[in-house]
Design a protein around this motif. Structure first.
Motif, PDB file in Angstrom:
ATOM      1  N   LEU A  40       0.915  -1.106   0.048  1.00  0.00           N
ATOM      2  CA  LEU A  40       0.081  -0.098  -0.141  1.00  0.00           C
ATOM      3  C   LEU A  40       0.701   1.290   0.185  1.00  0.00           C
ATOM      4  N   SER A  41       2.189   1.053  -0.021  1.00  0.00           N
ATOM      5  CA  SER A  41       3.162   2.292  -0.168  1.00  0.00           C
ATOM      6  C   SER A  41       2.904   3.138   0.920  1.00  0.00           C
ATOM      7  N   PHE A  42       2.810   2.708   2.119  1.00  0.00           N
ATOM      8  CA  PHE A  42       2.749   3.325   3.381  1.00  0.00           C
ATOM      9  C   PHE A  42       3.935   3.769   4.072  1.00  0.00           C
ATOM     10  N   ASN A  43       4.327   5.013   4.465  1.00  0.00           N
ATOM     11  CA  ASN A  43       5.577   5.162   5.337  1.00  0.00           C
ATOM     12  C   ASN A  43       5.536   4.951   6.501  1.00  0.00           C
ATOM     13  N   ARG A  44       4.406   5.152   7.063  1.00  0.00           N
ATOM     14  CA  ARG A  44       4.056   5.125   8.542  1.00  0.00           C
ATOM     15  C   ARG A  44       2.799   4.301   8.670  1.00  0.00           C
ATOM     16  N   ALA A  45       2.631   3.356   9.209  1.00  0.00           N
ATOM     17  CA  ALA A  45       1.436   2.576   9.262  1.00  0.00           C
ATOM     18  C   ALA A  45       1.506   1.436  10.325  1.00  0.00           C
ATOM     19  N   GLU A  46       0.171   1.054  10.718  1.00  0.00           N
ATOM     20  CA  GLU A  46       0.119  -0.198  11.609  1.00  0.00           C
ATOM     21  C   GLU A  46      -1.097  -1.159  11.271  1.00  0.00           C
ATOM     22  N   VAL A  47      -0.960  -2.380  11.398  1.00  0.00           N
ATOM     23  CA  VAL A  47      -1.856  -3.233  11.045  1.00  0.00           C
ATOM     24  C   VAL A  47      -1.823  -4.072  12.232  1.00  0.00           C
ATOM     25  N   SER A  48      -3.076  -4.298  12.640  1.00  0.00           N
ATOM     26  CA  SER A  48      -3.416  -5.376  14.016  1.00  0.00           C
ATOM     27  C   SER A  48      -4.029  -6.697  13.616  1.00  0.00           C
ATOM     28  N   PHE A  49      -3.881  -7.749  13.997  1.00  0.00           N
ATOM     29  CA  PHE A  49      -4.438  -8.870  13.844  1.00  0.00           C
ATOM     30  C   PHE A  49      -4.961  -9.182  15.427  1.00  0.00           C
ATOM     31  N   LEU A  50      -6.189  -9.559  15.287  1.00  0.00           N
ATOM     32  CA  LEU A  50      -6.572 -10.246  16.737  1.00  0.00           C
ATOM     33  C   LEU A  50      -7.299 -11.598  16.404  1.00  0.00           C
ATOM     34  N   PHE A  51      -6.880 -12.726  16.810  1.00  0.00           N
ATOM     35  CA  PHE A  51      -7.566 -13.988  16.615  1.00  0.00           C
ATOM     36  C   PHE A  51      -8.104 -14.335  17.929  1.00  0.00           C
ATOM     37  N   VAL A  52      -9.491 -14.518  17.805  1.00  0.00           N
ATOM     38  CA  VAL A  52     -10.421 -14.761  19.018  1.00  0.00           C
ATOM     39  C   VAL A  52     -11.156 -16.096  18.586  1.00  0.00           C
ATOM     40  N   SER A  53     -11.757 -16.668  19.674  1.00  0.00           N
ATOM     41  CA  SER A  53     -12.569 -17.849  19.444  1.00  0.00           C
ATOM     42  C   SER A  53     -13.962 -17.488  18.771  1.00  0.00           C
ATOM     43  N   SER A  54     -14.880 -18.276  18.551  1.00  0.00           N
ATOM     44  CA  SER A  54     -16.107 -18.047  17.835  1.00  0.00           C
ATOM     45  C   SER A  54     -17.123 -17.247  18.777  1.00  0.00           C
ATOM     46  N   ARG A  55     -16.935 -17.726  20.037  1.00  0.00           N
ATOM     47  CA  ARG A  55     -17.950 -17.108  21.074  1.00  0.00           C
ATOM     48  C   ARG A  55     -17.579 -15.537  21.136  1.00  0.00           C
ATOM     49  N   ARG A  56     -16.249 -15.392  21.359  1.00  0.00           N
ATOM     50  CA  ARG A  56     -15.780 -13.891  21.215  1.00  0.00           C
ATOM     51  C   ARG A  56     -16.025 -13.138  20.016  1.00  0.00           C
ATOM     52  N   MET A  57     -16.021 -13.672  18.850  1.00  0.00           N
ATOM     53  CA  MET A  57     -16.173 -12.982  17.745  1.00  0.00           C
ATOM     54  C   MET A  57     -17.660 -12.874  17.554  1.00  0.00           C
ATOM     55  N   LYS A  58     -18.697 -13.556  18.085  1.00  0.00           N
ATOM     56  CA  LYS A  58     -20.080 -13.251  17.982  1.00  0.00           C
ATOM     57  C   LYS A  58     -20.382 -12.246  18.886  1.00  0.00           C
ATOM     58  N   THR A  59     -19.580 -12.252  19.954  1.00  0.00           N
ATOM     59  CA  THR A  59     -19.760 -10.928  20.787  1.00  0.00           C
ATOM     60  C   THR A  59     -19.396  -9.578  20.013  1.00  0.00           C
ATOM     61  N   PHE A  60     -18.197  -9.753  19.372  1.00  0.00           N
ATOM     62  CA  PHE A  60     -18.074  -8.322  18.666  1.00  0.00           C
ATOM     63  C   PHE A  60     -18.686  -7.959  17.532  1.00  0.00           C
ATOM     64  N   ASN A  61     -19.181  -9.123  16.954  1.00  0.00           N
ATOM     65  CA  ASN A  61     -20.329  -8.738  16.001  1.00  0.00           C
ATOM     66  C   ASN A  61     -21.565  -8.277  16.408  1.00  0.00           C
ATOM     67  N   ARG A  62     -22.003  -8.678  17.441  1.00  0.00           N
ATOM     68  CA  ARG A  62     -22.989  -8.147  17.893  1.00  0.00           C
ATOM     69  C   ARG A  62     -22.888  -6.818  18.605  1.00  0.00           C
ATOM     70  N   ARG A  63     -21.844  -6.424  19.012  1.00  0.00           N
ATOM     71  CA  ARG A  63     -21.564  -5.195  19.559  1.00  0.00           C
ATOM     72  C   ARG A  63     -21.164  -4.008  18.543  1.00  0.00           C
ATOM     73  N   TYR A  64     -20.476  -4.591  17.515  1.00  0.00           N
ATOM     74  CA  TYR A  64     -20.120  -3.518  16.476  1.00  0.00           C
ATOM     75  C   TYR A  64     -20.890  -3.528  15.219  1.00  0.00           C
ATOM     76  N   LYS A  65     -21.452  -4.550  14.984  1.00  0.00           N
ATOM     77  CA  LYS A  65     -22.367  -4.793  13.422  1.00  0.00           C
ATOM     78  C   LYS A  65     -23.703  -5.030  13.712  1.00  0.00           C
ATOM     79  N   GLY A  66     -24.061  -5.312  14.780  1.00  0.00           N
ATOM     80  CA  GLY A  66     -25.327  -5.492  15.096  1.00  0.00           C
ATOM     81  C   GLY A  66     -25.833  -7.105  14.784  1.00  0.00           C
ATOM     82  N   LYS A  67     -24.928  -7.933  14.434  1.00  0.00           N
ATOM     83  CA  LYS A  67     -25.035  -9.423  14.060  1.00  0.00           C
ATOM     84  C   LYS A  67     -24.848 -10.474  15.202  1.00  0.00           C
TER      85      LYS A  67
END
Length: 87
Positions: free
Chosen positions: A39-66
């Motif tokens: 992406l040709s960024f000079n200063r940037a950060e990317v973060s990856f978070l790997f979680v369980s299905s249960r935790r992903m469901k919680t995140f989806n409900r909180r942030y996406k309403g699913k």
């Protein structure tokens, strides 16, 4: 923007909070670096978070309403900013 030494500052953060699948952390960090350089960024950060299905469901409900788990949930730190096209 280059850092004080004039070099690029690309940061890849990886957090593995699940135990079901053993992940190749160094390879995933390398992929993050490839993405930032492509992406040709000079200063940037990317973060990856790997979680369980249960935790992903919680995140989806909180942030996406699913009330279900999904494979990926992504957030941009550059809302409204147009990114360069990959070659």
């Amino acid at each position: 923007m280059p850092n004080r030494s004039g070099r690029k500052s690309l940061t890849v953060r990886l957090s593995d909070q699940q135990i079901r699948v053993r992940l190749p952390h160094s390879k995933l960090e390398a992929v993050g670096g490839v993405i930032l350089r492509a992406l040709s960024f000079n200063r940037a950060e990317v973060s990856f978070l790997f979680v369980s299905s249960r935790r992903m469901k919680t995140f989806n409900r909180r942030y996406k309403g699913k009330n279900r788990s999904t494979d990926v949930l992504a957030f941009s730190q550059l809302e409204g900013m147009r990114l360069p096209r990959l070659k």
